[in-house]
Design a protein around this motif. Structure first.
Motif, PDB file in Angstrom:
ATOM      1  N   PHE A  41      68.705-103.685 -35.123  1.00 22.15           N
ATOM      2  CA  PHE A  41      68.746-104.489 -33.909  1.00 22.15           C
ATOM      3  C   PHE A  41      67.401-104.480 -33.253  1.00 22.15           C
ATOM      4  CE2 PHE A  41      70.158-100.275 -32.124  1.00 22.15           C
ATOM      5  CZ  PHE A  41      69.058-100.198 -31.070  1.00 22.15           C
ATOM      6  N   GLY A  42      67.346-105.586 -32.460  1.00 27.18           N
ATOM      7  CA  GLY A  42      65.880-105.720 -31.632  1.00 27.18           C
ATOM      8  C   GLY A  42      65.658-107.205 -31.418  1.00 27.18           C
ATOM      9  N   PRO A  61      56.377-105.316 -25.230  1.00 27.85           N
ATOM     10  CA  PRO A  61      56.425-103.842 -24.500  1.00 27.85           C
ATOM     11  C   PRO A  61      57.891-103.885 -23.772  1.00 27.85           C
ATOM     12  CG  PRO A  61      54.158-104.894 -24.251  1.00 27.85           C
ATOM     13  CD  PRO A  61      54.980-106.003 -24.818  1.00 27.85           C
ATOM     14  N   GLY A  62      58.506-102.701 -24.038  1.00 30.59           N
ATOM     15  CA  GLY A  62      59.732-102.461 -23.297  1.00 30.59           C
ATOM     16  C   GLY A  62      60.984-102.877 -24.185  1.00 30.59           C
ATOM     17  N   ALA A  63      60.707-103.498 -25.213  1.00 27.92           N
ATOM     18  CA  ALA A  63      61.668-103.994 -26.097  1.00 27.92           C
ATOM     19  C   ALA A  63      62.299-102.876 -27.056  1.00 27.92           C
ATOM     20  CB  ALA A  63      61.248-105.019 -27.104  1.00 27.92           C
ATOM     21  N   ILE A  64      63.652-102.661 -27.101  1.00 33.07           N
ATOM     22  CA  ILE A  64      64.000-101.410 -27.983  1.00 33.07           C
ATOM     23  C   ILE A  64      64.588-101.988 -29.272  1.00 33.07           C
ATOM     24  CG2 ILE A  64      65.834 -99.726 -28.055  1.00 33.07           C
ATOM     25  CD1 ILE A  64      65.629 -99.325 -24.991  1.00 33.07           C
ATOM     26  N   PHE A  65      64.331-101.458 -30.227  1.00 34.44           N
ATOM     27  CA  PHE A  65      64.835-101.636 -31.694  1.00 34.44           C
ATOM     28  C   PHE A  65      65.088-100.684 -32.517  1.00 34.44           C
ATOM     29  CE2 PHE A  65      60.010-101.419 -31.591  1.00 34.44           C
ATOM     30  CZ  PHE A  65      59.876-100.559 -32.917  1.00 34.44           C
ATOM     31  N   ALA A 125      79.923 -99.688 -33.061  1.00 35.51           N
ATOM     32  CA  ALA A 125      80.895 -99.275 -31.787  1.00 35.51           C
ATOM     33  C   ALA A 125      80.278 -99.905 -30.591  1.00 35.51           C
ATOM     34  CB  ALA A 125      81.236 -97.875 -31.853  1.00 35.51           C
ATOM     35  N   VAL A 126      79.044 -99.604 -30.146  1.00 33.82           N
ATOM     36  CA  VAL A 126      78.454-100.308 -29.053  1.00 33.82           C
ATOM     37  C   VAL A 126      78.575-101.681 -29.256  1.00 33.82           C
ATOM     38  CG1 VAL A 126      76.242-100.487 -28.046  1.00 33.82           C
ATOM     39  CG2 VAL A 126      76.649 -98.394 -28.749  1.00 33.82           C
ATOM     40  N   GLU A 127      78.220-102.396 -30.280  1.00 34.72           N
ATOM     41  CA  GLU A 127      78.533-103.800 -30.283  1.00 34.72           C
ATOM     42  C   GLU A 127      80.022-104.333 -30.017  1.00 34.72           C
ATOM     43  OE1 GLU A 127      74.821-104.986 -33.064  1.00 34.72           O
ATOM     44  OE2 GLU A 127      76.452-104.379 -34.203  1.00 34.72           O
ATOM     45  N   ALA A 128      80.934-103.497 -30.565  1.00 40.47           N
ATOM     46  CA  ALA A 128      82.434-103.693 -30.523  1.00 40.47           C
ATOM     47  C   ALA A 128      82.988-103.700 -29.112  1.00 40.47           C
ATOM     48  CB  ALA A 128      83.059-102.818 -31.253  1.00 40.47           C
ATOM     49  N   ALA A 129      82.113-102.652 -28.214  1.00 39.05           N
ATOM     50  CA  ALA A 129      82.273-102.415 -26.681  1.00 39.05           C
ATOM     51  C   ALA A 129      81.981-103.686 -26.117  1.00 39.05           C
ATOM     52  CB  ALA A 129      81.785-101.147 -26.247  1.00 39.05           C
ATOM     53  N   GLY A 130      81.083-104.831 -26.513  1.00 37.97           N
ATOM     54  CA  GLY A 130      80.781-105.747 -25.926  1.00 37.97           C
ATOM     55  C   GLY A 130      79.393-105.512 -25.073  1.00 37.97           C
ATOM     56  N   VAL A 131      78.636-104.596 -25.763  1.00 36.71           N
ATOM     57  CA  VAL A 131      77.271-104.398 -25.315  1.00 36.71           C
ATOM     58  C   VAL A 131      76.195-104.642 -26.462  1.00 36.71           C
ATOM     59  CG1 VAL A 131      75.659-102.679 -24.395  1.00 36.71           C
ATOM     60  CG2 VAL A 131      78.196-102.481 -23.824  1.00 36.71           C
ATOM     61  N   ASP A 132      75.168-105.304 -26.123  1.00 38.40           N
ATOM     62  CA  ASP A 132      73.996-105.437 -26.851  1.00 38.40           C
ATOM     63  C   ASP A 132      73.123-104.125 -27.269  1.00 38.40           C
ATOM     64  OD1 ASP A 132      71.444-105.998 -28.329  1.00 38.40           O
ATOM     65  OD2 ASP A 132      71.433-108.318 -27.256  1.00 38.40           O
ATOM     66  N   PRO A 133      72.977-103.484 -28.501  1.00 33.52           N
ATOM     67  CA  PRO A 133      72.359-102.102 -28.617  1.00 33.52           C
ATOM     68  C   PRO A 133      70.895-102.121 -28.044  1.00 33.52           C
ATOM     69  CG  PRO A 133      73.376-102.748 -30.462  1.00 33.52           C
ATOM     70  CD  PRO A 133      73.588-103.841 -29.610  1.00 33.52           C
ATOM     71  N   ALA A 137      71.385 -97.986 -22.378  1.00 33.94           N
ATOM     72  CA  ALA A 137      70.591 -96.794 -21.787  1.00 33.94           C
ATOM     73  C   ALA A 137      69.690 -95.946 -22.738  1.00 33.94           C
ATOM     74  CB  ALA A 137      71.344 -95.925 -20.670  1.00 33.94           C
ATOM     75  N   PRO A 138      68.211 -95.962 -22.388  1.00 33.65           N
ATOM     76  CA  PRO A 138      67.435 -95.157 -23.436  1.00 33.65           C
ATOM     77  C   PRO A 138      67.980 -93.851 -23.585  1.00 33.65           C
ATOM     78  CG  PRO A 138      66.236 -96.513 -22.050  1.00 33.65           C
ATOM     79  CD  PRO A 138      67.524 -96.581 -21.547  1.00 33.65           C
ATOM     80  N   ASP A 139      68.388 -93.105 -22.396  1.00 32.85           N
ATOM     81  CA  ASP A 139      69.016 -91.724 -22.495  1.00 32.85           C
ATOM     82  C   ASP A 139      70.299 -91.351 -23.203  1.00 32.85           C
ATOM     83  OD1 ASP A 139      66.988 -90.826 -20.504  1.00 32.85           O
ATOM     84  OD2 ASP A 139      68.387 -91.041 -18.936  1.00 32.85           O
ATOM     85  N   HIS A 140      70.759 -92.615 -23.555  1.00 29.18           N
ATOM     86  CA  HIS A 140      71.962 -92.484 -24.385  1.00 29.18           C
ATOM     87  C   HIS A 140      71.586 -92.471 -25.913  1.00 29.18           C
ATOM     88  CE1 HIS A 140      76.130 -92.734 -26.040  1.00 29.18           C
ATOM     89  NE2 HIS A 140      75.559 -93.858 -26.993  1.00 29.18           N
TER      90      HIS A 140
END
Length: 173
Positions: A41-42, A61-65, A125-133, A137-140
């Motif tokens: 993902f990214g 910069p700042g993008a998470i992948f 599972a994150v995607e199934a919960a309706g959240v884009d990975p 939160a980076p801490d997760h």
């Protein structure tokens, strides 16, 4: 000297660590059943094909992948690894990572196919919960790394947990 890498066969130069652009570049390779490097993902800022087996994707910069690497030889798997990385601003401190130029902030680093597969299922599972990975939160991702390295299951990332993260981020700004 111009500060860029020498031309590569079949695709031109891949930006070096001292390149003047502010993007993070990831070189991906796909040789069926031998080397399979891909982005799980990214949000890509660019994509450049080097040849039929290699390409370079870029992130702002700042993008998470999530960068997955798998390689094998005649005797079996040589490497299975997933890294979740946050691209850094130009001039910011970063951690080095193979095939990632200049590097990034490593939020998750897991090795070994059984653990990599669990992380991939966690992302599903994150995607199934309706959240884009990309927005988690980076801490997760750090939590997932530490729990898995300790042999424990990470907590689920629910939509409610995500809403709490968004509110916390809003307050911090």
């Amino acid at each position: 000297m111009t500060g860029t890498a020498p031309p590569r066969v079949g695709g031109g130069p891949v930006p070096s660590a001292n390149s003047s652009d502010a993007l993070t570049h990831v070189e991906l390779t796909w040789i069926e059943n031998r080397i399979e490097y891909w982005i799980r993902f990214g949000r890509q800022a660019g994509d450049r094909i080097l040849d039929r087996r290699r390409r370079v994707v870029s992130f702002r910069p700042g993008a998470i992948f999530a960068f997955v690497r798998w390689a094998a030889n005649d005797f079996g798997t040589v490497i299975s690894r997933i890294d979740i990385v946050r691209a850094v601003d130009a001039g910011a401190a970063y951690q080095t990572l193979p095939f990632v130029r200049p590097g990034g902030e490593i939020l998750l680093k897991i090795e070994g196919w059984p653990k990599v597969e669990k992380v991939l299922l966690h992302i599903d599972a994150v995607e199934a919960a309706g959240v884009d990975p990309c927005d988690v939160a980076p801490d997760h991702w750090r939590h997932v790394t530490h729990r898995m390295n300790a042999g424990h299951e990470p907590r689920s990332y629910t939509f409610a947990r995500h809403q709490a993260w968004l509110k916390r981020r809003e307050i911090e700004q």
